[in-house]
Structure formats: C-alpha cells, structure tokens
Design a protein around this motif. Structure first.
Motif, PDB file in Angstrom:
ATOM      1  N   MET A  30       1.053  -1.021  -0.104  1.00 49.17           N
ATOM      2  CA  MET A  30       0.036  -0.115  -0.184  1.00 49.17           C
ATOM      3  C   MET A  30       0.844   1.195   0.001  1.00 49.17           C
ATOM      4  N   ILE A  31       0.694   1.929  -1.293  1.00 45.68           N
ATOM      5  CA  ILE A  31       1.223   3.445  -0.950  1.00 45.68           C
ATOM      6  C   ILE A  31       0.277   4.470  -0.562  1.00 45.68           C
ATOM      7  N   VAL A  32       0.780   5.304   0.226  1.00 43.21           N
ATOM      8  CA  VAL A  32       0.119   6.242   1.034  1.00 43.21           C
ATOM      9  C   VAL A  32       0.631   7.549   0.587  1.00 43.21           C
ATOM     10  N   THR A  33      -0.083   8.315  -0.398  1.00 46.88           N
ATOM     11  CA  THR A  33       0.521   9.600  -0.884  1.00 46.88           C
ATOM     12  C   THR A  33      -0.304  10.468  -1.201  1.00 46.88           C
ATOM     13  N   ASN A  34       0.319  11.979  -1.338  1.00 47.22           N
ATOM     14  CA  ASN A  34      -0.676  13.024  -1.371  1.00 47.22           C
ATOM     15  C   ASN A  34      -1.789  13.011  -2.610  1.00 47.22           C
ATOM     16  N   ALA A  35      -1.126  12.982  -3.894  1.00 46.09           N
ATOM     17  CA  ALA A  35      -2.147  12.975  -5.025  1.00 46.09           C
ATOM     18  C   ALA A  35      -1.563  12.067  -6.076  1.00 46.09           C
ATOM     19  N   PRO A  36      -2.037  11.850  -7.356  1.00 43.94           N
ATOM     20  CA  PRO A  36      -1.280  11.226  -8.463  1.00 43.94           C
ATOM     21  C   PRO A  36      -0.394  12.254  -9.043  1.00 43.94           C
ATOM     22  N   ALA A  37       0.923  11.706  -9.236  1.00 45.12           N
ATOM     23  CA  ALA A  37       1.927  12.427  -9.916  1.00 45.12           C
ATOM     24  C   ALA A  37       2.228  11.807 -10.962  1.00 45.12           C
ATOM     25  N   PRO A  38       2.515  12.654 -12.283  1.00 39.13           N
ATOM     26  CA  PRO A  38       2.567  12.223 -13.511  1.00 39.13           C
ATOM     27  C   PRO A  38       4.299  11.649 -13.604  1.00 39.13           C
ATOM     28  N   TYR A  39       4.806  11.790 -12.708  1.00 37.90           N
ATOM     29  CA  TYR A  39       6.353  11.335 -12.662  1.00 37.90           C
ATOM     30  C   TYR A  39       6.501   9.922 -11.681  1.00 37.90           C
ATOM     31  N   ARG A  40       5.277   9.503 -11.096  1.00 39.34           N
ATOM     32  CA  ARG A  40       4.993   8.419 -10.388  1.00 39.34           C
ATOM     33  C   ARG A  40       4.154   7.562 -10.972  1.00 39.34           C
ATOM     34  N   VAL A  41       3.052   7.783 -11.163  1.00 35.80           N
ATOM     35  CA  VAL A  41       2.107   7.033 -11.755  1.00 35.80           C
ATOM     36  C   VAL A  41       2.143   5.937 -12.603  1.00 35.80           C
ATOM     37  N   PRO A  42       2.753   6.247 -13.763  1.00 32.52           N
ATOM     38  CA  PRO A  42       3.184   5.470 -14.665  1.00 32.52           C
ATOM     39  C   PRO A  42       4.032   4.180 -14.169  1.00 32.52           C
ATOM     40  N   GLY A  43       4.928   4.465 -13.601  1.00 29.66           N
ATOM     41  CA  GLY A  43       5.794   3.510 -12.932  1.00 29.66           C
ATOM     42  C   GLY A  43       5.187   2.751 -12.027  1.00 29.66           C
ATOM     43  N   TRP A  44       4.225   2.959 -11.357  1.00 28.15           N
ATOM     44  CA  TRP A  44       3.287   2.262 -10.410  1.00 28.15           C
ATOM     45  C   TRP A  44       2.476   1.199 -11.285  1.00 28.15           C
ATOM     46  N   GLY A  45       2.230   1.838 -12.649  1.00 26.07           N
ATOM     47  CA  GLY A  45       1.412   1.046 -13.469  1.00 26.07           C
ATOM     48  C   GLY A  45       2.103  -0.331 -13.835  1.00 26.07           C
ATOM     49  N   ILE A  46       3.506   0.005 -14.018  1.00 25.36           N
ATOM     50  CA  ILE A  46       4.167  -1.288 -14.472  1.00 25.36           C
ATOM     51  C   ILE A  46       4.325  -2.233 -13.384  1.00 25.36           C
ATOM     52  N   ILE A  47       4.438  -1.445 -12.034  1.00 23.32           N
ATOM     53  CA  ILE A  47       4.486  -2.294 -10.931  1.00 23.32           C
ATOM     54  C   ILE A  47       3.124  -3.288 -10.760  1.00 23.32           C
ATOM     55  N   ALA A  48       1.914  -2.595 -10.882  1.00 22.27           N
ATOM     56  CA  ALA A  48       0.921  -3.198 -10.767  1.00 22.27           C
ATOM     57  C   ALA A  48       0.401  -4.244 -11.847  1.00 22.27           C
ATOM     58  N   GLU A  49       1.364  -4.221 -12.839  1.00 19.01           N
ATOM     59  CA  GLU A  49       1.337  -5.418 -13.853  1.00 19.01           C
ATOM     60  C   GLU A  49       1.968  -6.648 -13.384  1.00 19.01           C
ATOM     61  N   SER A  50       2.602  -6.684 -12.370  1.00 19.73           N
ATOM     62  CA  SER A  50       3.289  -7.913 -11.980  1.00 19.73           C
ATOM     63  C   SER A  50       2.272  -8.854 -11.267  1.00 19.73           C
ATOM     64  N   GLU A  51       2.541 -10.053 -11.254  1.00 22.57           N
ATOM     65  CA  GLU A  51       1.592 -11.159 -10.779  1.00 22.57           C
ATOM     66  C   GLU A  51       2.156 -11.119  -9.455  1.00 22.57           C
ATOM     67  N   ASP A  52       3.211 -10.940  -8.910  1.00 22.10           N
ATOM     68  CA  ASP A  52       3.341 -11.101  -7.450  1.00 22.10           C
ATOM     69  C   ASP A  52       3.122  -9.928  -6.662  1.00 22.10           C
ATOM     70  N   ILE A  53       2.671  -8.826  -7.215  1.00 26.61           N
ATOM     71  CA  ILE A  53       2.392  -7.664  -6.305  1.00 26.61           C
ATOM     72  C   ILE A  53       1.037  -7.292  -6.613  1.00 26.61           C
ATOM     73  N   GLN A  54       0.250  -6.924  -5.502  1.00 30.75           N
ATOM     74  CA  GLN A  54      -0.952  -6.351  -5.649  1.00 30.75           C
ATOM     75  C   GLN A  54      -0.773  -4.968  -4.870  1.00 30.75           C
ATOM     76  N   LEU A  55      -0.571  -4.112  -5.972  1.00 32.50           N
ATOM     77  CA  LEU A  55      -0.257  -2.835  -5.539  1.00 32.50           C
ATOM     78  C   LEU A  55      -1.749  -1.960  -5.488  1.00 32.50           C
ATOM     79  N   GLU A  56      -1.824  -1.264  -4.230  1.00 39.18           N
ATOM     80  CA  GLU A  56      -3.014  -0.444  -4.184  1.00 39.18           C
ATOM     81  C   GLU A  56      -2.192   0.864  -3.433  1.00 39.18           C
ATOM     82  N   VAL A  57      -2.900   1.948  -3.944  1.00 32.15           N
ATOM     83  CA  VAL A  57      -2.558   3.306  -3.593  1.00 32.15           C
ATOM     84  C   VAL A  57      -3.768   4.120  -2.958  1.00 32.15           C
ATOM     85  N   ILE A  58      -3.435   4.749  -1.841  1.00 33.83           N
ATOM     86  CA  ILE A  58      -4.206   5.626  -1.111  1.00 33.83           C
ATOM     87  C   ILE A  58      -3.766   7.128  -1.394  1.00 33.83           C
TER      88      ILE A  58
END
Length: 170
Positions: free
Chosen positions: A1-29
């Motif tokens: 779980m990532i806890v952060t201020n607001a979606p940032a264009p320099y972070r969100v696409p990278g988190w998208g790549i991580i979220a595609e992994s079968e080993d990680i269930q990425l969630e963001v607040i």
C-alpha cells in the motif's frame, strides 16, 4: 500500500508497471485527486483509493490532516505500508503500520540539501519514523545522503529515480 498526496505524472506510470506484476497487488491511497496533471487517470494503475482531500493550503505547500486514512487501512489490511511524506495523514498511516506490526517503508523525493533547514520538531519526527521503518526509497543520491544522516544502513536504502519516460527504463 502506497500512501501519498495525489497522483503525480512522474510516479503513477511507474506504479502501473509494478501493478502489472503477478507477484504484487499494488494499492494506492491518495489524499486528493490529481492537481499537478489533472488529465492523469490514476485509477488506470492498480487499485486506487481516494480520501476526501482534507488539506490546508499554505504559502508554498499544503498540509493534509485526514484521520480517515486509519479507517481505510483497517478495511484494506495491507501487508506493507509505504508513506511518502510526514504531514499528519502520512503519520497516521505510519502509526497504523506500527500498531498493527506491518512493515513500514519511507519513500521520499527529499534530499539532504532540501531538508537542511528543517526545524528540530521536523527532524525529531523523521528520526522516530526512520527508527521504526524497515526500508527506505529515495529519488536520488541526495535522498540516500539524507537517510544516512539519520543512521540508515545502505542495505536498507533503495533508489527510485524520477522519470517521465518509464517505458524507456522498463
């Protein structure tokens, strides 16, 4: 779980790549909807949750104080909590991790240079958070130096550079 201020264009696409992994269930607040790039669709990457955006606009920054993050973490029950700041809402998430004995990770874009004029209270808060965290992620070597100033071991420090073309580095 990532806890952060607001979606940032320099972070969100990278988190998208991580979220595609079968080993990680990425969630963001997120505390608030996108404000840097209002066209950014943060819901396209992993599982996104939004708080009500209780924040106080200040001169050059804002402070977020939303205790509802605790209730959201109770509901979602993450295996790891990664916070990206030290305002009250981030500290509630950090405290939730400590109380529930969930590993906490510090994630910062800050550097030793950018934080050299912090008040003693700010430094105290960081030293407590750092002492009770298991890993540290920074944007650059300046972040690494910041962590080292608080006694963090190099083995605990990882880098996640800011980048705009994530596919180029994938």
């Amino acid at each position: 779980m990532i806890v952060t201020n607001a979606p940032a264009p320099y972070r969100v696409p990278g988190w998208g790549i991580i979220a595609e992994s079968e080993d990680i269930q990425l969630e963001v607040i997120y505390f608030a909807p996108p404000y840097i790039d209002t066209s950014l669709d943060a819901t396209a990457y992993g599982s996104s949750h939004f708080l009500n955006g209780h924040y106080q606009q200040m001169d050059r920054r804002f402070k977020i104080n939303d205790p509802a993050v605790w209730l959201m973490l109770n509901r979602l029950r993450p295996d790891v909590v990664i916070t990206m700041g030290y305002d009250p809402t981030h500290l509630y998430a950090f405290a939730w991790a400590v109380v529930h004995r969930v590993p906490h990770v510090v994630f910062t874009d800050g550097t030793a240079q950018s934080e050299k004029h912090l008040s003693s209270m700010h430094r105290l808060v960081r030293s407590i958070v750092f002492r009770l965290s298991c890993a540290f992620v920074g944007a650059c070597d300046g972040s690494r130096e910041l962590f080292r100033q608080y006694g963090v071991s190099d083995k605990q420090i990882h880098l996640s550079p800011l980048c705009t073309d994530n596919k180029r580095f994938y």
